[in-house]
Design an enzyme around this catalytic site. Structure first.
Site, PDB file in Angstrom:
ATOM      1  N   VAL A   9      19.384   1.921  -5.666  1.00 33.62           N
ATOM      2  CA  VAL A   9      18.957   3.250  -6.034  1.00 33.62           C
ATOM      3  C   VAL A   9      17.444   2.939  -5.401  1.00 33.62           C
ATOM      4  O   VAL A   9      16.750   1.938  -5.514  1.00 33.62           O
ATOM      5  CB  VAL A   9      18.870   3.352  -7.421  1.00 33.62           C
ATOM      6  CG1 VAL A   9      20.142   3.876  -7.780  1.00 33.62           C
ATOM      7  CG2 VAL A   9      18.276   2.470  -8.356  1.00 33.62           C
ATOM      8  N   SER A  10      16.631   4.348  -5.361  1.00 35.50           N
ATOM      9  CA  SER A  10      15.459   4.235  -4.973  1.00 35.50           C
ATOM     10  C   SER A  10      14.201   4.025  -5.894  1.00 35.50           C
ATOM     11  O   SER A  10      13.252   3.457  -5.600  1.00 35.50           O
ATOM     12  CB  SER A  10      15.012   5.365  -4.274  1.00 35.50           C
ATOM     13  OG  SER A  10      15.844   5.610  -3.145  1.00 35.50           O
ATOM     14  N   THR A  11      14.671   4.540  -7.245  1.00 39.38           N
ATOM     15  CA  THR A  11      13.557   4.397  -8.185  1.00 39.38           C
ATOM     16  C   THR A  11      14.176   3.527  -9.461  1.00 39.38           C
ATOM     17  O   THR A  11      15.242   3.400  -9.541  1.00 39.38           O
ATOM     18  CB  THR A  11      12.904   5.696  -8.528  1.00 39.38           C
ATOM     19  OG1 THR A  11      14.151   6.307  -9.378  1.00 39.38           O
ATOM     20  CG2 THR A  11      12.382   6.465  -7.589  1.00 39.38           C
ATOM     21  N   GLN A  14      16.417   5.703 -11.776  1.00 42.21           N
ATOM     22  CA  GLN A  14      17.603   5.875 -11.528  1.00 42.21           C
ATOM     23  C   GLN A  14      18.847   4.865 -11.981  1.00 42.21           C
ATOM     24  O   GLN A  14      18.386   3.624 -11.884  1.00 42.21           O
ATOM     25  CB  GLN A  14      17.784   6.029  -9.902  1.00 42.21           C
ATOM     26  CG  GLN A  14      17.196   7.386  -9.455  1.00 42.21           C
ATOM     27  CD  GLN A  14      17.085   7.520  -7.850  1.00 42.21           C
ATOM     28  OE1 GLN A  14      16.793   6.315  -7.198  1.00 42.21           O
ATOM     29  NE2 GLN A  14      17.188   8.755  -7.454  1.00 42.21           N
TER      30      GLN A  14
END
Length: 84
Positions: A9-11, A14
């Site tokens: 996931v990017s962050t 998330q």
């Protein structure tokens, strides 16, 4: 043959839960799941590098979506070439 899974996931906010569930449903053992919480644009992804270093001929890599593992189309093509 070992089946490895990669979830990203990017962050940090998330969740990878749905990816982990899908990897488990695909037969990936929990100890073979590599989870990363970093932007897909970053060249440095230590968990991905660790997983790739463990691969031997005959192993399988499972992802829920190609965009989870590839930074770009070129990076994805390079990975596929590396898988042989």
């Amino acid at each position: 043959m070992t089946r490895y899974g990669y979830a990203r996931v990017s962050t940090r906010e998330q969740s990878t839960d749905h990816q982990i569930d899908a990897l488990a449903a695909a037969g990936v053992a929990p100890e073979n799941v590599f989870i990363e919480k970093v932007s897909g644009k970053l060249a440095s992804r230590p968990k991905l590098d660790t997983m790739l270093d463990r691969l031997v001929p005959g192993d399988q890599v499972v992802v829920t979506r190609l965009k989870r593992i590839g930074r770009s189309q070129q990076h994805l093509l390079d990975l596929v070439r590396g898988f042989g």
